[in-house]
Design a protein around this motif. Sequence first.
Motif: not given
Length: 321
Positions: A12, A40, A43, A45, A47-50, A82, A86, A164
């Motif tokens: 992450s 991560g 990111l 909960e 959600g998607a990796l940017a 991460a 995702s 996190r």
Amino acid sequence: MSRHYAVISIGSNSTRVLLADMAPEQPHIDLARSIGTRIGEGLVEGGALAEEPMRRTADAVRAHLRAVRGHYVKIFAIATSAVRRSTNGAAFAERIHDIVGVPLRVLSGDEEASASYRGATTAVPATSGARLGVIDTGGGSTEYAVGDGYDPEQTASCEVGAVRLTEAVPALAGRQGVVDLLTIERARAIAREALMPLTAFPAVERLALVGGSATTTAAVVRGKKGKLATFELTRSDLQRALVRLCALGYKERKDLPGMKPQRADILPAGIIVLDAALELLQRDIATATTADLLLGFLLQQRDASPIHEHAGRMQPTRPRR
């Protein structure tokens, strides 16, 4: 005869590579590198990796691959918290497959805990009748494993890590200046709640700490960087380091002897997680070690290989075109 394995690991917070000769019983590490990529970042909960974190992670994977190309007979690629939580982890895994030429294996929390335990046993041996506990605090999760041999008897993965927790309590990063006691206590409460599964584990005679939070804290306590096989850390050490970091802003933390600048914002959170884990396990001292997930994963792959497999008959894996 040498038998070099390599593994690229996407965590992450960092993307790392390890190259080691796995022929001897105690592997010889030839290369260990880390690049802060923070896949991560942001990111949430469900959600998607940017895209930007994925891009810089892919760039780091390419750099690591160049560093080990031609030096291994087997290469592996793994990912942890991460990527596994995702929504677009499978698509990202395909991007990494295209670069490295082997599938990206997304480890479950229990697999991660087991590999970290296996790695730690090379520095803090597990012996029959004397249980070893291994805490791996990463960016997105914290794993714990207990056993008295090479394989753990019990594992757990807790949904809290240095990245996190910092994102949950942004003031910990130090970008707003000194971190006050109320902020620290709020973060500690979050960490303790997430780590409660550790209280169900049996007592251990020895405890090992792996991961960047532990080794960077050890370097800060020592006051210098450099190779560190093992280092004893007490809860008092952790608490003093936390107070010291929280009294500084983000930029000042970067200049501390032993600090990895890329961890300056997330290290207080990592220390809080480590200290909360020791508190719940009722341990006052533990051994920080660099023998961690990557080494443990390679040992697991080596130990699972057929006895008749010889390095001389194997060819380096080549990326897909």
